[in-house]
Design a protein around this motif. Structure first.
Motif, short mmCIF file in Angstrom:
data_model
loop_
_atom_site.label_atom_id
_atom_site.label_comp_id
_atom_site.label_asym_id
_atom_site.label_seq_id
_atom_site.Cartn_x
_atom_site.Cartn_y
_atom_site.Cartn_z
N HIS A 41 -5.00 12.60 -1.20
CA HIS A 41 -3.20 11.75 -1.52
C HIS A 41 -3.04 10.52 -0.60
CE1 HIS A 41 -2.50 15.27 -4.66
NE2 HIS A 41 -3.40 14.47 -4.41
N GLN A 42 -4.11 9.88 -0.16
CA GLN A 42 -3.95 8.56 0.69
C GLN A 42 -3.39 7.48 -0.02
OE1 GLN A 42 -7.96 8.92 2.28
NE2 GLN A 42 -8.32 7.20 1.21
N LEU A 43 -3.10 6.50 0.84
CA LEU A 43 -2.72 5.40 -0.22
C LEU A 43 -3.82 4.78 -1.09
CD1 LEU A 43 -1.12 3.95 3.41
CD2 LEU A 43 0.19 4.32 1.54
N GLU A 44 -5.10 4.52 0.02
CA GLU A 44 -6.14 3.40 -0.97
C GLU A 44 -6.87 3.88 -2.20
OE1 GLU A 44 -6.84 3.58 3.59
OE2 GLU A 44 -6.33 5.32 2.48
N LEU A 80 2.75 -4.77 -15.24
CA LEU A 80 1.84 -5.81 -14.75
C LEU A 80 2.88 -6.55 -13.02
CD1 LEU A 80 -0.31 -8.10 -16.87
CD2 LEU A 80 -0.15 -5.87 -15.91
N ASP A 81 4.21 -6.69 -13.80
CA ASP A 81 4.11 -7.04 -12.50
C ASP A 81 4.93 -6.00 -10.88
OD1 ASP A 81 5.34 -9.69 -13.16
OD2 ASP A 81 7.46 -8.99 -14.39
N GLU A 82 5.43 -5.10 -11.48
CA GLU A 82 5.38 -3.59 -10.89
C GLU A 82 4.22 -3.70 -10.40
OE1 GLU A 82 8.15 -0.74 -12.43
OE2 GLU A 82 9.92 -1.83 -12.99
N PHE A 83 3.13 -2.85 -10.88
CA PHE A 83 1.30 -2.79 -10.62
C PHE A 83 1.40 -3.18 -8.85
CE2 PHE A 83 0.99 -1.06 -15.18
CZ PHE A 83 1.10 0.06 -14.13
N HIS A 84 1.42 -5.06 -9.34
CA HIS A 84 1.20 -5.66 -8.50
C HIS A 84 1.78 -5.73 -7.24
CE1 HIS A 84 1.19 -9.73 -6.38
NE2 HIS A 84 1.89 -9.92 -5.74
N GLU A 85 3.36 -5.64 -7.27
CA GLU A 85 4.48 -4.77 -6.36
C GLU A 85 4.01 -4.24 -5.65
OE1 GLU A 85 8.98 -6.78 -6.53
OE2 GLU A 85 8.73 -4.48 -7.60
N ASP A 86 3.57 -2.61 -6.55
CA ASP A 86 3.36 -1.64 -5.66
C ASP A 86 1.88 -1.62 -4.87
OD1 ASP A 86 5.22 -0.01 -7.12
OD2 ASP A 86 4.24 0.35 -8.42
N ILE A 87 1.72 -2.33 -5.28
CA ILE A 87 0.15 -2.61 -4.58
C ILE A 87 0.15 -2.97 -3.10
CG2 ILE A 87 -2.80 -3.74 -4.08
CD1 ILE A 87 -2.74 -3.62 -7.52
N VAL A 88 1.46 -4.90 -3.09
CA VAL A 88 1.84 -4.93 -2.20
C VAL A 88 2.01 -3.87 -1.52
CG1 VAL A 88 3.34 -6.86 -1.38
CG2 VAL A 88 1.63 -7.24 -3.36
N PHE A 89 3.17 -2.91 -1.63
CA PHE A 89 4.10 -2.44 -0.86
C PHE A 89 2.87 -1.02 -0.59
CE2 PHE A 89 5.60 2.23 -1.96
CZ PHE A 89 6.79 2.19 -0.61
N LEU A 90 2.16 -0.68 -1.07
CA LEU A 90 1.24 0.81 -0.53
C LEU A 90 0.42 -0.27 0.86
CD1 LEU A 90 0.37 2.25 -3.99
CD2 LEU A 90 1.81 3.28 -2.01
N ALA A 220 -9.40 -5.53 -2.03
CA ALA A 220 -10.24 -5.78 -0.89
C ALA A 220 -10.32 -6.04 0.59
CB ALA A 220 -11.60 -6.96 -1.12
N LYS A 221 -9.50 -7.03 1.34
CA LYS A 221 -8.23 -6.70 2.55
C LYS A 221 -8.51 -5.18 3.25
CE LYS A 221 -7.12 -11.43 3.21
NZ LYS A 221 -6.28 -11.88 3.36
N VAL A 222 -8.06 -4.53 2.09
CA VAL A 222 -7.37 -3.35 2.66
C VAL A 222 -8.82 -2.16 2.68
CG1 VAL A 222 -5.79 -1.05 1.19
CG2 VAL A 222 -5.20 -3.28 1.48
N LEU A 223 -9.74 -2.11 2.40
CA LEU A 223 -10.74 -1.02 1.69
C LEU A 223 -11.99 -2.16 3.05
CD1 LEU A 223 -10.71 -0.55 -2.02
CD2 LEU A 223 -9.90 0.34 0.18
N GLY A 224 -11.43 -3.24 3.44
CA GLY A 224 -12.80 -4.26 4.40
C GLY A 224 -13.88 -4.53 3.44
N ASP A 225 -13.29 -5.02 2.47
CA ASP A 225 -14.73 -5.72 1.64
C ASP A 225 -15.07 -6.49 1.39
OD1 ASP A 225 -17.06 -6.69 -0.42
OD2 ASP A 225 -16.71 -4.51 -1.37
N GLU A 226 -16.26 -7.19 2.79
CA GLU A 226 -15.99 -9.12 3.10
C GLU A 226 -16.57 -9.76 1.99
OE1 GLU A 226 -14.39 -10.66 5.20
OE2 GLU A 226 -13.80 -8.66 6.77
#
Length: 261
Positions: A41-44, A80-90, A220-226
């Motif tokens: 149960h992690q952020l990623e 979709l508004d909330e999903f995007h907002e959640d991703i930014v938050f996480l 992609a930045k979170v997961l380091g996928d250049e």
């Protein structure tokens, strides 16, 4: 609509590459049944799950747009508004230079919680799923280094965007009235193809397609996928060129202009 379908296909490809290195859910015993669940149960993991809903929701939105189901599309835009907002938050503890807050910890706890503590008998289950107030999530985002506005304006902008489509979710009268034909004064119950409402939502769909591209860059930045980062930025240039519109600009100036209006 061609560029929108092309964009959705691109987002699907990006998603499958991003999910590949992460742990998969595993068969887990829940009462007398077995279901797929994540052991970690992690952020990623939470971020990739929210991205799955965003990309899937964007695909569903296009189907609704093409058939003119604007009421249902408005409700989906709200999610979709909330999903995007959640991703930014996480993503903030990973990219935003902040420690994992108590709000993040509580969010993950509730996010991965089972719906029923008695899987074999929902009626006898006693637990309730708590939710983190949206204003707390927005407050964390507003005070982060990733935010381009001052905290107050950031929260007001998020609240306004959310409110714009909340009436479609709750069935507010003013939104339902949009289903009425202006000439015959009868309700459209099988979508509103060919009406100005369809054109209006087609214009609004651009925002969600564009935000999907930005969200993929963030993940992609979170997961380091250049590789995905580079591909996504190139595709954003392509998307802007084809649609003749751009999401780039000074959001603070835009906010000041809207206040004056």
């Amino acid at each position: 609509m061609t560029i929108y379908q092309e964009t959705n296909d691109f987002l699907v490809q990006c998603f499958h590459r991003l999910e590949a290195p992460l742990p998969s859910p595993v068969p887990t015993q829940l009462g007398s049944d077995v279901a797929l669940r994540y052991k970690i149960h992690q952020l990623e993991i939470a971020i990739i799950q929210k991205l799955a809903r965003y990309v899937s929701g964007l695909n569903a939105s296009l189907l609704l747009l093409e058939t003119g189901y604007t009421q249902e599309l408005g409700a989906l835009f709200r999610t979709l508004d909330e999903f995007h907002e959640d991703i930014v938050f996480l993503a903030l503890p990973i990219l935003g230079g902040i420690e994992t807050t108590d709000t993040h910890k509580k969010y993950l706890e509730h996010f991965f919680q089972e719906e029923f503590d008695n899987p074999d008998n929902a009626i006898l289950s006693t637990q309730k799923r708590e939710t983190i107030p949206r204003k707390r999530i927005r407050a964390v985002i507003a005070n982060s280094v990733l935010n381009a506005l001052n905290p107050h304006d950031s929260q007001e902008l998020s609240r306004t965007i959310s409110q714009a489509y909340s009436g479609y979710v709750h069935g507010a009268s003013c939104h339902i009235c949009e289903m009425v034909d202006g000439k015959q004064l009868k309700y459209h119950l099988s979508g509103m193809p060919g009406t100005y409402r369809q054109n209006e939502f087609s214009y609004n769909y651009w925002d969600y397609a564009y935000r999907g591209l930005i969200t993929v860059v963030l993940v992609a930045k979170v997961l380091g996928d250049e590789v995905i980062i580079e591909r996504a930025y190139k595709y954003i240039d392509h998307f802007e060129s084809v649609t003749g519109d751009t999401g780039r600009g000074d959001v603070e100036k835009l906010m000041k202009r809207n206040k004056k209006e």
